[in-house]
Design a protein around this motif. Structure first.
Motif, PDB file in Angstrom:
ATOM      1  N   GLU A 193       2.463   1.620  -3.517  1.00 54.71           N
ATOM      2  CA  GLU A 193       1.535   2.072  -4.545  1.00 54.71           C
ATOM      3  C   GLU A 193       1.208   3.548  -4.392  1.00 54.71           C
ATOM      4  OE1 GLU A 193      -1.820  -0.480  -4.353  1.00 54.71           O
ATOM      5  OE2 GLU A 193      -0.727  -2.223  -5.072  1.00 54.71           O
ATOM      6  N   ALA A 194       1.046   4.014  -3.179  1.00 49.47           N
ATOM      7  CA  ALA A 194       0.750   5.427  -2.956  1.00 49.47           C
ATOM      8  C   ALA A 194       1.929   6.297  -3.370  1.00 49.47           C
ATOM      9  CB  ALA A 194       0.406   5.659  -1.496  1.00 49.47           C
ATOM     10  N   GLN A 195       3.127   5.835  -3.113  1.00 52.53           N
ATOM     11  CA  GLN A 195       4.307   6.594  -3.477  1.00 52.53           C
ATOM     12  C   GLN A 195       4.540   6.556  -4.987  1.00 52.53           C
ATOM     13  OE1 GLN A 195       7.787   5.219  -1.492  1.00 52.53           O
ATOM     14  NE2 GLN A 195       8.528   7.270  -1.109  1.00 52.53           N
ATOM     15  N   GLU A 196       4.155   5.484  -5.640  1.00 53.21           N
ATOM     16  CA  GLU A 196       4.375   5.332  -7.070  1.00 53.21           C
ATOM     17  C   GLU A 196       3.511   6.304  -7.866  1.00 53.21           C
ATOM     18  OE1 GLU A 196       3.008   1.872  -9.748  1.00 53.21           O
ATOM     19  OE2 GLU A 196       4.914   1.262  -8.890  1.00 53.21           O
ATOM     20  N   ARG A 197       2.303   6.588  -7.397  1.00 47.64           N
ATOM     21  CA  ARG A 197       1.383   7.459  -8.122  1.00 47.64           C
ATOM     22  C   ARG A 197       1.737   8.933  -8.001  1.00 47.64           C
ATOM     23  NH1 ARG A 197      -3.528   5.432  -5.305  1.00 47.64           N
ATOM     24  NH2 ARG A 197      -3.181   3.233  -5.515  1.00 47.64           N
ATOM     25  N   LYS A 198       2.504   9.308  -6.996  1.00 46.16           N
ATOM     26  CA  LYS A 198       2.790  10.711  -6.718  1.00 46.16           C
ATOM     27  C   LYS A 198       4.121  11.114  -7.333  1.00 46.16           C
ATOM     28  CE  LYS A 198       2.637  13.819  -2.817  1.00 46.16           C
ATOM     29  NZ  LYS A 198       2.627  13.899  -1.364  1.00 46.16           N
ATOM     30  N   LYS A 232       0.841  -1.207   0.000  1.00 46.67           N
ATOM     31  CA  LYS A 232       0.000   0.000   0.000  1.00 46.67           C
ATOM     32  C   LYS A 232       0.871   1.251   0.000  1.00 46.67           C
ATOM     33  CE  LYS A 232      -3.939  -2.072   2.300  1.00 46.67           C
ATOM     34  NZ  LYS A 232      -4.784  -2.079   3.499  1.00 46.67           N
TER      35      LYS A 232
END
Length: 55
Positions: A17-22, A14
């Protein structure tokens, strides 16, 4: 089950994934600056050819 079967080398999925989108803030600012500068250069070249074509 052993611990090696549940091992995640990337850590929590989780968080990953949050870091990948930003996007990093510096990249966004640089991208906007390059887009603005590119359009200014393109507008200058367009103006240059328009003026040269009338002469």
């Amino acid at each position: 089950m052993s611990d090696s079967e549940n091992y995640d080398p990337l850590g929590s999925s989780k968080h990953y994934e949050a870091q990948e989108r930003k996007f990093p803030r510096g990249i966004v600012i640089r991208l906007i600056a390059y887009l603005v500068a590119g359009h200014v250069v393109a507008a200058f070249l367009y103006l240059l050819f328009e003026v040269a074509g009338k002469g």
